[in-house]
Design a protein around this motif. Structure first.
Motif, PDB file in Angstrom:
ATOM      1  N   ALA A 229      55.229  77.448  70.601  1.00  0.00           N
ATOM      2  CA  ALA A 229      54.556  76.178  70.882  1.00  0.00           C
ATOM      3  C   ALA A 229      54.215  75.437  69.607  1.00  0.00           C
ATOM      4  N   ALA A 230      53.749  76.177  68.571  1.00  0.00           N
ATOM      5  CA  ALA A 230      53.413  75.537  67.300  1.00  0.00           C
ATOM      6  C   ALA A 230      54.646  74.958  66.626  1.00  0.00           C
ATOM      7  N   ALA A 231      55.768  75.691  66.665  1.00  0.00           N
ATOM      8  CA  ALA A 231      57.006  75.182  66.067  1.00  0.00           C
ATOM      9  C   ALA A 231      57.480  73.919  66.790  1.00  0.00           C
ATOM     10  N   GLN A 232      57.371  73.923  68.115  1.00  0.00           N
ATOM     11  CA  GLN A 232      57.757  72.732  68.872  1.00  0.00           C
ATOM     12  C   GLN A 232      56.854  71.547  68.539  1.00  0.00           C
TER      13      GLN A 232
ATOM     14  N   ALA B 233      55.999  66.350  65.845  1.00  0.00           N
ATOM     15  CA  ALA B 233      55.237  65.560  64.871  1.00  0.00           C
ATOM     16  C   ALA B 233      56.142  65.061  63.749  1.00  0.00           C
ATOM     17  N   ALA B 234      57.067  65.899  63.284  1.00  0.00           N
ATOM     18  CA  ALA B 234      57.989  65.482  62.229  1.00  0.00           C
ATOM     19  C   ALA B 234      58.909  64.365  62.715  1.00  0.00           C
TER      20      ALA B 234
ATOM     21  N   LEU C 242      60.296  58.608  62.748  1.00  0.00           N
ATOM     22  CA  LEU C 242      60.418  57.362  63.500  1.00  0.00           C
ATOM     23  C   LEU C 242      59.504  56.286  62.928  1.00  0.00           C
ATOM     24  N   ALA C 243      58.245  56.656  62.613  1.00  0.00           N
ATOM     25  CA  ALA C 243      57.318  55.693  62.017  1.00  0.00           C
ATOM     26  C   ALA C 243      57.823  55.223  60.656  1.00  0.00           C
TER      27      ALA C 243
END
Length: 400
Positions: A25-28, A33-34, A39-40
């Protein structure tokens, strides 16, 4: 005795299973987030293109109904769009023409009153309770003058920066108008082209999401226009009753400023208070300030959140947080575009939730059926033995 015993996993294997699930879950989460950060970053680098397109989409939501009506009457697409754009420019030009004569007519009087106001302020500073001497005032004026002279390079740089920003704004507006023309002219063929290009199974979903986003943007513009109109009417009535000069011009400026959240209302209100102070004195200016604050409280706490939450199905808190985040990140433009962007994101999330519900067997008749199945499963589980439930729980604990 051995036949009734169940092999329980040790604590280490249970902890390991939980750690594996948490790590996945943390890796996902890090990957998502990356991706959002990239995208930003791309949007920031391409902002000179993204901004005119975003503004053009907002303008299209206003001009599309008359363009569609003209096209239904047999007017060619290019002519219909050009006519709608000319009418829009005419309306804006009419508003400017309505404001300008009153400003020019009363500008001399306001300038004289402003000079008299400065003299009054100086006399007030020299009298009780401050009792500032004229020498101290002259010293303060001289210090300000010296500061301005020493900062002339920075001021010139700021002026050139402002000129560059104004030039960039003109280029952005021109680009937005051109993009608006082509979007209105060729827009109806965009969804069919998108269907052919993307192909199944993504094309129907993408088309449906874009249609819903388009309807949401139209609702935002109509709501913002209604809120701005209410502000302009209420504040304009107050200014007329109090006899403030340029009351009608200030009402028009208030209406236009209403399309720029936070900053527009602040600038329009500050201008009205300043003119009331110069023309009619401090008591009149305080009354004007009270009227503006009351109207702004009505708009910010009741009208705008309620209407926007109804038209875009967004909670009032989401609207407020979106405007705050947009203003702090991209300034005035960010504050203006924050709410429609949040509404578009909500449309996408809502549609995704619908599709997940369909795959999960929910929907019309599905919810009651699933509820009955769930009740039956719960009943069977309660009837099962303790050993069976413990074994099932242990098997699930080993699954990463």
């Amino acid at each position: 005795m051995d036949n009734n015993t169940t092999a329980f996993p040790n604590r280490g294997s249970v902890y390991a299973a939980h750690l594996r699930s948490s790590a996945v879950a943390a890796a996902q989460l890090i990957a998502v987030a990356a991706a959002l950060w990239v995208l930003a970053w791309v949007i920031g680098k391409a902002w000179v293109i993204v901004l005119p397109v975003a503004l053009a989409l907002v303008i299209c939501t206003v001009l599309w109904p008359p363009v569609r009506w003209l096209r239904n009457k047999g007017v060619p697409p290019a002519a219909a769009v050009l006519l709608a754009l000319l009418v829009a420019v005419g309306v804006i030009g009419g508003l400017v023409a309505a404001v300008a004569p009153a400003i020019v007519e009363q500008s001399t009087e306001l300038a004289e009153q402003a000079t008299a106001g400065v003299v009054q302020v100086r006399d007030w500073l020299g009298g009780p309770p401050l009792n500032i001497s004229e020498a101290q005032l002259n010293s303060a004026v001289a210090a300000i003058t010296d500061r301005l002279n020493s900062s002339s390079a920075q001021i010139a740089s700021g002026v050139f920066t402002g000129v560059g920003a104004a030039t960039s704004a003109l280029v952005t507006v021109f680009t937005a108008v051109v993009v608006t023309f082509f979007l209105l002219k060729d827009g109806p063929g965009f969804i069919p082209w998108l269907r052919r290009t993307v192909g199944n199974p993504a094309a129907p979903h993408l088309a449906e999401v874009l249609n819903r986003v388009w309807a949401t943007l139209g609702g935002f513009i109509r709501t913002q226009a209604l809120v701005s109109l209410v502000d302009a009417v209420l504040i304009g009535i107050g200014l007329v009753i109090l006899g403030v000069p340029l009351a009608y011009a200030l009402a028009i400026i208030t209406f236009i400023g209403g399309f720029v959240p936070i900053v527009g209302a602040f600038v329009a209100g500050g201008l009205a208070v300043l003119i009331a102070l110069v023309a009619n004195g401090p008591v009149n200016a305080l009354i004007v300030l009270g009227i503006i604050l009351a109207v702004q409280q009505l708009e910010g706490n009741v009208l705008q959140p309620w209407l926007q939450s109804k038209s875009m199905k967004l909670h009032a808190v989401i609207v407020l947080l979106a405007v705050t985040l947009g203003a702090s990140t991209f300034g005035v433009i960010g504050a203006f575009l924050a709410v429609p962007v949040a509404a578009a994101a909500a449309v996408i999330i809502r549609y995704y939730g619908e599709q997940v519900g369909k795959r999960a067997g929910e929907g019309v008749g599905g919810e009651s059926e699933d509820a009955e199945n769930a009740d039956a499963e719960n009943t069977d589980t309660e009837k099962a033995g303790t050993d069976e439930k413990a074994g099932t729980a242990d098997e699930k604990a080993d699954v990463p």
